[in-house]
Scaffold this motif. Structure first.
Motif, PDB file in Angstrom:
ATOM      1  N   THR A   1       0.942  -1.402   0.158  1.00  0.00           N
ATOM      2  CA  THR A   1      -0.151   0.259   0.023  1.00  0.00           C
ATOM      3  C   THR A   1       0.898   0.641   0.100  1.00  0.00           C
TER       4      THR A   1
ATOM      5  N   LYS B   1       2.536   1.945  -3.232  1.00  0.00           N
ATOM      6  CA  LYS B   1       1.742   1.888  -4.473  1.00  0.00           C
ATOM      7  C   LYS B   1       1.404   3.415  -4.475  1.00  0.00           C
ATOM      8  N   ARG B   2       0.862   4.217  -3.294  1.00  0.00           N
ATOM      9  CA  ARG B   2       0.552   5.633  -3.089  1.00  0.00           C
ATOM     10  C   ARG B   2       1.743   6.453  -3.326  1.00  0.00           C
ATOM     11  N   ARG B   3       3.139   5.900  -3.178  1.00  0.00           N
ATOM     12  CA  ARG B   3       4.489   6.750  -3.150  1.00  0.00           C
ATOM     13  C   ARG B   3       4.530   6.705  -4.498  1.00  0.00           C
TER      14      ARG B   3
ATOM     15  N   GLN C   1       1.875   6.943  -6.849  1.00  0.00           N
ATOM     16  CA  GLN C   1       1.101   7.543  -6.815  1.00  0.00           C
ATOM     17  C   GLN C   1       1.648   9.524  -7.189  1.00  0.00           C
ATOM     18  N   ALA C   2       2.600   9.130  -6.022  1.00  0.00           N
ATOM     19  CA  ALA C   2       2.474  10.340  -6.097  1.00  0.00           C
ATOM     20  C   ALA C   2       3.550  10.872  -6.978  1.00  0.00           C
TER      21      ALA C   2
END
Length: 70
Positions: free
Chosen positions: A43, A46-48, A50-51
């Motif tokens: 998670t 994946k957030r990184r 996206q950023a």
């Protein structure tokens, strides 16, 4: 804050490299036998991703604007 085009190019290159590594990390964790054990790491990665993808998009927009002014 204004950045030189060469600074933007180098920043994009560095982010692209990090994105590649993060995507490989996600693949590795997801391929593990007990991937649920790595859910938080997946998670976070994946957030990184996206950023960083947002960052690349903004850098490219800034580079395009700089190109139009030249």
């Amino acid at each position: 804050m204004k950045f030189d085009v060469s600074e933007l190019v180098e920043a994009k290159r560095q982010i692209d490299s990090t994105l590649h590594k993060l995507k490989q990390t996600v693949k590795t964790f997801e391929a593990k036998e007990n991937s649920n054990r790595y859910k938080s790491q997946i998670t976070l990665a994946k957030r990184r991703i996206q950023a960083f993808e947002i960052s690349v998009s903004l850098i490219e927009r800034e580079m395009n604007e700089a190109g139009k002014k030249s």
